[in-house]
Motif scaffolding. Structure first.
Motif, short mmCIF file in Angstrom:
data_model
loop_
_atom_site.label_atom_id
_atom_site.label_comp_id
_atom_site.label_asym_id
_atom_site.label_seq_id
_atom_site.Cartn_x
_atom_site.Cartn_y
_atom_site.Cartn_z
N LEU A 1 0.82 -1.21 0.00
CA LEU A 1 0.00 0.00 0.00
C LEU A 1 0.86 1.27 0.00
N VAL A 2 1.96 1.27 0.74
CA VAL A 2 2.86 2.43 0.74
C VAL A 2 3.45 2.64 -0.64
N LEU A 3 3.91 1.57 -1.27
CA LEU A 3 4.48 1.69 -2.62
C LEU A 3 3.43 2.15 -3.62
N ALA A 4 2.20 1.66 -3.50
CA ALA A 4 1.12 2.09 -4.40
C ALA A 4 0.81 3.57 -4.19
N SER A 5 0.81 4.03 -2.94
CA SER A 5 0.53 5.45 -2.69
C SER A 5 1.66 6.32 -3.23
N PHE A 6 2.91 5.86 -3.10
CA PHE A 6 4.02 6.62 -3.69
C PHE A 6 3.91 6.67 -5.21
N ALA A 7 3.52 5.56 -5.81
CA ALA A 7 3.36 5.53 -7.27
C ALA A 7 2.26 6.51 -7.70
N LEU A 8 1.14 6.52 -6.97
CA LEU A 8 0.05 7.44 -7.29
C LEU A 8 0.49 8.89 -7.11
N ALA A 9 1.23 9.17 -6.04
CA ALA A 9 1.71 10.53 -5.80
C ALA A 9 2.70 10.96 -6.89
N CYS A 10 3.57 10.06 -7.31
CA CYS A 10 4.50 10.39 -8.39
C CYS A 10 3.76 10.65 -9.70
N TYR A 11 2.77 9.83 -10.00
CA TYR A 11 1.97 10.04 -11.20
C TYR A 11 1.28 11.40 -11.16
N ALA A 12 0.66 11.72 -10.02
CA ALA A 12 -0.02 13.01 -9.89
C ALA A 12 0.98 14.16 -9.99
N GLY A 13 2.16 13.99 -9.39
CA GLY A 13 3.18 15.03 -9.47
C GLY A 13 3.66 15.25 -10.89
#
Length: 184
Positions: free
Chosen positions: A25-37
């Motif tokens: 879940l942490v890795l998925a949230s980082f991936a989502l945050a990177c995509y949004a960024g």
């Protein structure tokens, strides 16, 4: 010798500190945050970077001291009430903090609409833009009213059935080896 799934999971928990699902879940949230960024920076990277730096400076240099002083003032006011036997800071401060936080977050998220800073809103959505200030004020009033009602109920019920701790919760339990209420 083969390791069982339980042994592998236990070893992972011991080394990582949480379950493999937590890491996923942490890795998925980082991936989502990177995509949004990346999507955010695609349009105007310098403007976005300046906005983030400005927001951080505004928060750290203006807003943080402002709400820290406000919180301290509320604690002192409620602390004087405690000395008079009217409830204490632990009873009342959070009943001010929570609605103020929720109202502040709503203001932060919707400030362009609340202060009518978005001219194309009505033409884009077909909805009226002039209702957000009144709705935000109404939501804020309802949040504080609901919090005041909960506080009133807590204070009213606080005298009946309150445990030894004096805050309406269960009485503290003595640790093993410590004497209880009767010296046991």
């Amino acid at each position: 010798m083969t390791l069982s799934t339980h042994a592998v999971t236990t070893a992972f928990r011991r080394r990582y500190g949480a379950s493999p699902l937590h890491l996923l879940l942490v890795l998925a949230s980082f991936a989502l945050a990177c995509y949004a960024g990346l999507r955010l920076l695609r349009g105007d990277p310098l403007g976005v970077a300046l906005w983030f730096v400005g927001a951080a400076l505004l928060h750290d240099l203006v807003l943080l001291p402002l709400y820290a002083v406000t919180d301290l003032a509320v604690q002192r006011v409620l602390g004087k009430r405690r000395a008079k036997g009217e409830g204490g800071p632990r009873t009342g401060v959070n009943h001010i903090r929570v609605p103020a936080f929720v109202s502040g977050m709503l203001l932060l998220v919707y400030w362009p609409l609340i202060f009518r800073q978005v001219g194309h809103y009505t033409s884009t959505t077909g909805l009226p833009a002039g209702v957000f200030l009144e709705r935000w004020l109404l939501i804020t009033a309802c949040l504080f009213a609901a919090s005041a009602a909960v506080l009133a109920v807590r204070l009213r019920n606080g005298g009946r059935g309150a445990g030894r701790s004096g805050h309406g919760g269960p009485a503290p339990v003595a640790a093993p080896g410590e004497a209880g209420e009767n010296g046991e």
